[in-house]
Design an enzyme around this catalytic site. Sequence first.
Site, mmCIF file in Angstrom:
data_model
loop_
_atom_site.group_PDB
_atom_site.id
_atom_site.type_symbol
_atom_site.label_atom_id
_atom_site.label_comp_id
_atom_site.label_asym_id
_atom_site.label_seq_id
_atom_site.Cartn_x
_atom_site.Cartn_y
_atom_site.Cartn_z
ATOM 1 N N ARG A 192 -39.676 20.530 -20.387
ATOM 2 C CA ARG A 192 -41.054 20.259 -20.765
ATOM 3 C C ARG A 192 -41.114 18.949 -21.561
ATOM 4 N NH1 ARG A 192 -44.342 24.990 -20.773
ATOM 5 N NH2 ARG A 192 -45.303 24.542 -22.811
ATOM 6 N N LYS A 194 -46.038 18.103 -24.734
ATOM 7 C CA LYS A 194 -46.520 19.480 -24.723
ATOM 8 C C LYS A 194 -46.751 19.972 -26.153
ATOM 9 C CE LYS A 194 -46.615 21.840 -21.459
ATOM 10 N NZ LYS A 194 -47.722 22.116 -20.494
ATOM 11 N N GLU A 254 -48.024 37.218 -23.623
ATOM 12 C CA GLU A 254 -48.494 37.172 -22.246
ATOM 13 C C GLU A 254 -48.058 38.378 -21.422
ATOM 14 O OE1 GLU A 254 -48.560 32.312 -21.634
ATOM 15 O OE2 GLU A 254 -46.804 33.432 -20.948
ATOM 16 N N CYS A 285 -44.666 27.336 -15.419
ATOM 17 C CA CYS A 285 -45.158 28.440 -16.242
ATOM 18 C C CYS A 285 -46.570 28.070 -16.702
ATOM 19 C CB CYS A 285 -44.279 28.653 -17.468
ATOM 20 S SG CYS A 285 -42.520 28.408 -17.169
ATOM 21 N N SER A 286 -47.551 28.888 -16.360
ATOM 22 C CA SER A 286 -48.920 28.523 -16.732
ATOM 23 C C SER A 286 -49.821 29.754 -16.656
ATOM 24 C CB SER A 286 -49.437 27.391 -15.820
ATOM 25 O OG SER A 286 -50.624 26.828 -16.337
ATOM 26 N N GLU A 314 -46.726 32.498 -28.035
ATOM 27 C CA GLU A 314 -47.033 33.103 -26.740
ATOM 28 C C GLU A 314 -47.189 34.606 -26.884
ATOM 29 O OE1 GLU A 314 -47.616 31.561 -24.018
ATOM 30 O OE2 GLU A 314 -46.518 29.662 -23.982
ATOM 31 N N LYS A 369 -57.465 28.143 -24.232
ATOM 32 C CA LYS A 369 -56.015 28.062 -24.314
ATOM 33 C C LYS A 369 -55.570 27.903 -25.764
ATOM 34 C CE LYS A 369 -52.149 25.323 -22.483
ATOM 35 N NZ LYS A 369 -51.802 24.152 -21.628
ATOM 36 N N HIS A 426 -53.084 30.671 -27.896
ATOM 37 C CA HIS A 426 -51.726 30.289 -28.289
ATOM 38 C C HIS A 426 -51.572 30.058 -29.784
ATOM 39 C CE1 HIS A 426 -49.951 29.960 -24.274
ATOM 40 N NE2 HIS A 426 -51.165 29.647 -23.891
#
Length: 258
Positions: A103, A107, A182, A119-120, A180, A68, A72
Amino acid sequence: MLALRCNWNLSTLRNIYALRNCSTTAVDQQQQRQVPVESVHDPLQAHALKEQCILVDANDRAIGSASKADCHRVDPKTKDVRLHRAFSVFLFNSKGEMLVQKRSSHKITFPNTYTNACCSHPLHEIEQERDEKNAMGIRLAAQRRLNYELGIPTEELRPEDFRYLTRIHYADTGDGVWGEHEIDYILFLQKDVTLNPNSNEVSEVRFLRRDKIDEAVAKFSAPLTPWFSLILHHRLKLWWDNLNRLEQYEDLKNIQRF
């Protein structure tokens, strides 16, 4: 609707996440060079940086995995972020109101921002979440994360409860360090559910009415996440107006690029 089943071991997934009582271990040496040490970031969030996302090409073909953190991090030279698979859940109650969350400040990516219900990412290390047939892997990942973030009991969510609408390809460099990039699967869910938000992930939840969405967003005390802002601007209101007729807006073949 699809007749799908979920047969993975929930306790195993809870162990993978270590949920709220996780003991944190140091990230590996490569990640230590790339991300700030845990003394800078929340331990649970830093621990989650080791999860393995599914790398994809521009056509959403799986091409490998990466942490992850790696998925990112904004490249300091090219400003690129590695393309990976993700999902966004839009949750509505029986009155047609949409759940929005803020959030948490813990985070690492886009803290203290407002966004849709969840969102994941599907995780590469969970075999069932790599299943691409009928987006089963995405559905299972959504079930897992809704339980983790919002405390929704898994028995209240079945994979077939999610309506998979389409995919969106987007990128945002965020704060220049974390960003991000995605292929984002859009899932709609209309159901009254039990909420018990995880404060490490979520600082606020609220339900918004369709006729008040613009007014509510204008009064938010913080910005929107880039994906939520993009979807709200381009498609969300149309979909929201047609919650009972969403099948006409399904596009499972094409990837939307705004």
